[in-house]
Motif scaffolding. Structure first.
Motif: not given
Length: 476
Positions: A373-401
């Motif tokens: 509910a708070t957003g999206l978090v991408f976790a990689a084996p190496r912490g440098a490639e991780s990404l955190s996106l809060a819900t309020e910072d997400i404007a739109g999304w598109r899922l295709l296949r």
């Protein structure tokens, strides 16, 4: 002396000529009659190539008994000849397998309709140590429970393979002397009779006619159904001219958006009356198909909003009203499984395998994408490639296949690929719409919560179009 000879006409000559004229008239009239009959036959052959259809039935495994509208027609594989156009009920019964049932719509065409059944084996319980050959009690209890639930929600004989009569017959296939299953069959029979009588009493001839036909198909020995069919047919013949009026009422209800509701004042109801009076009416059939499409579109809109319970109920109702469309019941089951999965989910987030595509480069990073509910978090084996996106910072999304593109309020686009992204997005939508109890933030949360002025909040809520021009935004 002049002799005058008077020629006397023979009466036989005049009579013979009259007979010849009469004979030629009869020949000409006969020729015209034959020509008219031949012309009518050619016209009927062009418009209606065959008044009856065929069904090619196969089962896996073969050797099942095939029943058409309550009448045994043979053993699979078999071809059923001279099947009238319209809706029919096919059943396949095989020892050791569950009863299979299907609604078949036979239409005009030279090629026979192919129907196949894949029979499911009965999973018998292991016999107890003292008594051998006992009935699979657990399976019987499961079927009786499903029969009671189907009867309670009004699914007495439809939709196919998921109704009270179907489950009762499945129990009798396992245990022919099961009294609760026989009692359920009687309950279904009496409920159908009452429904037909009530419909006939209020002038709903279409429902009365279809219900009596269901009774005759499922219970061939029921004398009330045959008498009811005859009575309703007489009433329809007496009101044959009402089809035009019902069609006008149907078009008015359709234009007003009254597709299935309110009862007895909607487009489907009036179209059923039209088709009862004039079977195969092309305009009524086309409008009936459009009603189904409109209601199905509304159900899919509820799916997008996360109202799965409403969508399941609407699809089940559609499956009862349009039994010829097997995809409706399949979709209802699909949404029901999804709803049960969401209910049984004990966590507030889900992580799925995903690959992140770095913006501006072709490099990819394998990791996990967590939806909450708070957003999206991408976790990689190496912490440098991780990404955190809060819900309020997400404007739109598109899922295709198998690709998810997320656009932030700053215009940045992050792309992820993976086979299970759809499941994560579905949960993400559900969690975002779920009401959260209002509670005062803790001191630690307050110290880390940035202040936001109203103008900045409004700016963040504006969606940013995704590359394909379509945007999706969760309500805040």
């Amino acid at each position: 002396m002049t002799t005058t000879y008077l020629a006397r006409r023979q009466p036989g000559f005049a009579l013979t000529r009259r007979e010849k004229v009469t004979r030629w008239i009869a020949v000409i009239l006969g020729f015209c009659l034959v020509a008219a009959l031949v012309s009518a036959g050619i016209l009927l052959y062009i418009r209606y190539p065959s008044a009856l259809g065929k069904l090619d039935v196969v089962t896996t495994p073969p050797g099942a008994e095939i029943w058409l509208d309550g009448r045994r027609v043979g053993t699979s594989p078999c071809t059923i000849e001279r099947v009238g156009f319209g809706l029919h009920t096919l059943r396949a019964a095989h020892a050791g397998f569950l009863l299979a049932e299907r609604e078949i719509l036979v239409e005009s065409g030279e090629q026979p309709e192919a129907v196949s059944f894949v029979l499911q084996p009965i999973k018998a319980d292991p016999p107890p140590a003292r008594t051998s050959g006992s009935a699979p009690t657990e399976r019987i209890a499961e079927f009786m429970q499903r029969a009671a639930e189907a009867f309670q929600r009004g699914d007495w004989v439809t939709p196919a393979n998921d109704n009270a009569l179907y489950y009762a017959d499945a129990v009798l296939l396992i245990q022919p002397d099961n009294e609760p299953a026989r009692a359920m069959r009687t309950r279904v029979q009496n409920a159908l009779v009452r429904q037909a009588e009530l419909a006939a009493g209020r002038g709903d001839l279409a429902t009365a006619q279809s219900t009596y036909h269901l009774l005759l198909n499922r219970f061939p020995s029921d004398e009330r159904s045959q008498a009811g069919i005859t009575r309703i047919a007489d009433l329809i013949d007496a009101n044959r001219g009402q089809a035009t009026r019902f069609l006008a009422l149907a078009e008015a209800a359709f234009a007003a958006g009254r597709y299935l509701d309110p009862p007895h004042n909607n487009a489907y109801f009036y179209l059923s009356q039209v088709l009862a009076h004039e079977r195969g009416h092309p305009q009524a059939q086309a409008l009936r198909a459009e009603v189904r499409r409109r209601v199905q579109a509304q159900a899919e809109a509820w799916v997008e909003e996360g109202a799965l319970e409403q969508a399941v109920g609407e699809y089940r109702r559609l499956a009862r009203l349009f039994p010829e469309d097997r995809t409706l019941l399949y979709r209802a089951g699909q949404l029901e499984r999804q709803r049960m999965a969401d209910r049984s989910l004990a966590v507030s987030a889900v992580s799925v395998p995903a690959v992140r595509q770095t913006p501006g480069t072709r490099s990819e990073t394998t990791g996990t994408l967590r939806f909450s509910a708070t957003g999206l978090v991408f976790a990689a084996p190496r912490g440098a490639e991780s990404l955190s996106l809060a819900t309020e910072d997400i404007a739109g999304w598109r899922l295709l296949r198998n690709e998810l593109a997320v656009t932030t309020t700053t215009g940045a686009v992050y792309r992820f690929t993976g086979r299970d992204l759809k499941h994560g997005v579905t949960l993400w939508q559900t969690l975002r719409r779920a009401p959260r109890p209002a509670s005062p933030p803790s001191e630690q949360e307050s110290s880390h919560t940035p202040t936001t002025n109203p103008n900045e909040f409004t700016r963040r809520q504006q969606p940013t179009p995704t590359p394909d021009g379509q945007t999706h935004r969760f309500p805040q």
